[in-house]
Design an enzyme around this catalytic site. Structure first.
Site, short mmCIF file in Angstrom:
data_model
loop_
_atom_site.label_atom_id
_atom_site.label_comp_id
_atom_site.label_asym_id
_atom_site.label_seq_id
_atom_site.Cartn_x
_atom_site.Cartn_y
_atom_site.Cartn_z
CE1 TYR A 92 -3.94 2.17 0.98
CE2 TYR A 92 -2.48 3.09 2.64
CZ TYR A 92 -3.65 3.14 1.93
OH TYR A 92 -4.54 4.16 2.16
CE LYS B 123 -3.67 5.18 -1.07
NZ LYS B 123 -4.71 5.57 -2.04
#
Ligand code: NAI
Length: 300
Positions: free
Chosen positions: A164, A168
């Site tokens: 993640y 991001k």
């Protein structure tokens, strides 16, 4: 008063949480909104068009204009379909909020490759798949506002979120390039790193949860989507009423003239203080600007 009359917005992952709140606010200020949501679980399993339809009902009940769209952002076809919906229904796309997201948290040693792929596909590649058709249209019309949803988990780090966090932070890289490529077409690309209580964070925020409402993030997103906003390439931390710029700065550092030979390993070790110092930092607008600054030093 800032409004979005005659503007068409696409918000991905708008069936709940932050995306729903962004869609409601943009619609309440006059935008026609494509409410996209694939409707799966937090980890991206299953799908349903119900969440998107529910938000469209909320918008129309408040006299707003919206349509539901149920594709996944995680494929090129999905991206085309989402932007195509805006063009078919409303004839244009002025605003794109890339917000759809899932979580597959694992410590790095235990990360399964399918969990890496799923997270990169939705957050990072998904932003490519939806943004490109929108960007091409915006380029033609000479106007666009794009917001990417990054996260402190990537910008600053968070245990157990290597997939993640990398996705991001990848979005920050995408923003940095699109701000340059979009500039002459009046396409502004900015990013937020939000903090809000949603189903995604329901177990993480503890007693702070009730003070971190999605509605505190959406006005910032709406501002970044407005014609009034001339900024591009900025990343803002947004949550609980606080809005602050996050940035990657380049500090003054250590310099040894190349004519004296490259720094030795020992000189690197001896100059850690200067290398690591935050003194004299700036925020270069591009890697070209960084190169230009180095060129000045080299030219003496
Ligand atoms: P959420 O789980 O309520 O919303 C995410 C939405 O995206 C869901 O409605 C989901 O169905 C949809 N979605 C998932 N995969 C999709 C796909 N392939 N195609 C289309 N839609 C899909 O969570 P939340 O918190 O509202 O998250 C919104 C965004 O904000 C995400 O990108 C998340 O990573 C990011 N974010 C949220 C933070 C927070 O504090 N809530 C912190 C940092 C980032």
């Amino acid at each position: 008063m800032i409004d979005f009359q005659d503007r068409v917005a696409v918000v991905t992952g708008a069936g709940g949480g932050l995306g729903r709140s962004h869609a409601l606010l943009l619609a309440s200020r006059g935008a026609a909104v494509v409410v996209n949501d694939f409707g799966g679980t937090v980890s991206g399993e299953g799908s349903s068009t119900e969440p998107a339809h529910r938000v469209v009902e909320e918008i129309t009940a408040a006299a707003g204009v919206a349509v539901a769209e149920g594709s996944s952002v995680a494929t090129p076809e999905g991206g085309e379909a989402i932007v195509g919906k805006a063009l078919d229904e409303f004839g244009r796309v002025d605003i794109l909020v890339n917000n759809a997201g899932i979580l597959r948290d694992r410590s790095f040693g235990k990360l399964d490759w399918p969990d890496l792929d799923a997270v990169l596909d939705v957050h990072l590649k998904g932003a490519f798949y939806v943004t490109r058709p929108a960007f091409l249209h915006m380029k033609e019309q000479g106007y666009g506002r794009i917001v990417l949803t990054s996260s402190g988990s990537g910008v600053l780090g968070n245990f157990g979120q290597s997939n993640y966090g990398a996705a991001k932070m990848g979005l920050v890289g995408l923003m940095n390039v699109l701000k340059l490529e979009g500039a002459k077409y009046n396409i502004n690309v900015n990013a937020i790193a939000p903090i809000a209580h949603t189903r995604m964070t329901s177990e993480l925020l503890g007693p702070l949860a009730e003070k971190l409402r999605p509605e505190q993030v959406s006005p910032v997103v709406a501002y970044l989507c407005s014609e009034e906003c001339e900024l591009s390439g900025e990343l803002w931390s947004v949550g609980g009423g606080k809005v602050a710029r996050m940035f990657i700065g380049l500090a003054e550092g250590y310099f040894k003239d190349g004519e004296e030979g490259p720094p030795t390993i020992e000189e690197v070790a001896a100059n850690l203080e200067a290398i690591r110092s935050e003194d004299g930092y700036g925020v270069p607008a591009s890697s070209q600007e960084e190169l230009g600054k180095l060129g000045q030093k080299l030219a003496g």
